[in-house]
Design an enzyme around this catalytic site. Structure first.
Site, PDB file in Angstrom:
ATOM      1  N   ASP A 105      41.826  35.876  43.991  1.00 29.87           N
ATOM      2  CA  ASP A 105      42.213  34.436  42.933  1.00 29.87           C
ATOM      3  C   ASP A 105      43.578  33.554  43.789  1.00 29.87           C
ATOM      4  O   ASP A 105      44.702  34.846  43.593  1.00 29.87           O
ATOM      5  CB  ASP A 105      41.561  33.585  41.452  1.00 29.87           C
ATOM      6  CG  ASP A 105      40.347  33.861  41.198  1.00 29.87           C
ATOM      7  OD1 ASP A 105      39.304  34.112  42.745  1.00 29.87           O
ATOM      8  OD2 ASP A 105      40.432  33.887  40.145  1.00 29.87           O
TER       9      ASP A 105
HETATM   10  N1  URA Z   1      38.511  37.664  37.773  1.00 29.75           N
HETATM   11  C1  URA Z   1      39.021  36.747  38.578  1.00 29.75           C
HETATM   12  O1  URA Z   1      38.856  35.997  37.431  1.00 29.75           O
HETATM   13  N2  URA Z   1      39.635  36.156  39.447  1.00 29.75           N
HETATM   14  C2  URA Z   1      40.163  37.222  40.175  1.00 29.75           C
HETATM   15  O2  URA Z   1      41.032  37.538  40.978  1.00 29.75           O
HETATM   16  C3  URA Z   1      40.164  38.448  39.576  1.00 29.75           C
HETATM   17  C4  URA Z   1      39.112  38.862  38.962  1.00 29.75           C
END
Ligand code: URA
Length: 237
Positions: A105
């Site tokens: 993310d």
């Molecule tokens: N899980 C999440 O919530 N976000 C990420 O970026 C990776 C794994």
């Protein structure tokens, strides 16, 4: 990616597809040193050498494998419609074009593997390979042992139960805490949704490891190429 050889010849600008078929039937095209006899022969331009009248028309791109310590505030796509910084900006010094394997993310930091090896990308992302990914998650409050057991066993999210995970309470910081969580799945926002589901929303998230790879001494924004040994091990997964 496998493609029909006449398509590859046409794309190289040497002949139309029809003309390429003629070149093939005249025995003027070789694939890795052997004359091509079948019109529909499939080739992989990442690996194969194709010659027309002895002249090489494709050169396999050298493979690159690296890990990047993605900082927060970058997207892991190659471009962003909202104009946010992309990890490609951190990889400008890399020869050739590499692509991220999976995603993190925008507000997650940590290890992301990047490569132009399409076969490896495909294999590592296939659910049957279940490559472990280890995260450090700072969450609001301090989860109880029961809540941690729920995360370990699998918890119901809107897209179904999560698979068993390794979860450890690492440290308490004031009223909050850090968890180490290893999952084998790669659902969207999975770690954030898991900790939210036990009532401890995420504050910060960092990916520390992927399979046997870890961030080690890398600093935020830095990358390093994998060693031959690491590449071999990845391919064996
Ligand atoms: N899980 C999440 O919530 N976000 C990420 O970026 C990776 C794994």
């Amino acid at each position: 990616m496998l493609e029909r050889i006449q398509k590859v010849i046409a794309r190289a600008g040497i002949a139309s597809r029809r003309e390429a078929e003629k070149l093939i039937s005249e025995g003027r095209v070789t694939l890795n040193g052997k004359v091509v006899e079948e019109l529909g022969t499939k080739v992989d331009t990442d690996k194969d050498y194709i010659k027309v009248d002895g002249k090489l028309i494709t050169r396999p791109e050298p493979k690159a494998y690296l890990i990047l310590y993605k900082p927060r505030g970058y997207v892991t796509t190659t471009s962003d419609p909202e104009g946010r910084p992309t990890i490609m900006e951190l990889l400008e010094r890399v020869k050739g074009r590499v692509f991220p394997v999976g995603r993190l993310d925008y507000d997650t930091e940590g290890l992301i593997l990047c490569t132009n090896d399409g076969d490896l990308t495909h294999r590592l992302q296939h659910p049957s390979h279940e490559v472990p990914k280890t995260y450090f998650a700072k969450v609001e409050g301090v989860p109880t042992p029961e809540e941690i057991t729920k995360l370990r066993k699998g918890i119901k999210l809107e897209d179904g139960m999560t698979a068993p995970a390794k979860v450890k309470l690492v440290r308490k910081v004031d009223a909050n805490s850090w968890l180490e969580i290893t999952i084998h799945e790669g659902r969207n926002r999975q770690v954030k949704r898991m900790v939210e589901a036990i009532g401890h929303p995420i504050i910060k998230l960092k990916r520390e490891g992927l399979a046997f790879l870890t961030l080690g001494d890398l600093k935020s924004g830095e990358f390093r190429h994998l060693t031959a040994e690491e590449i071999k091990k990845l391919k064996e997964i």
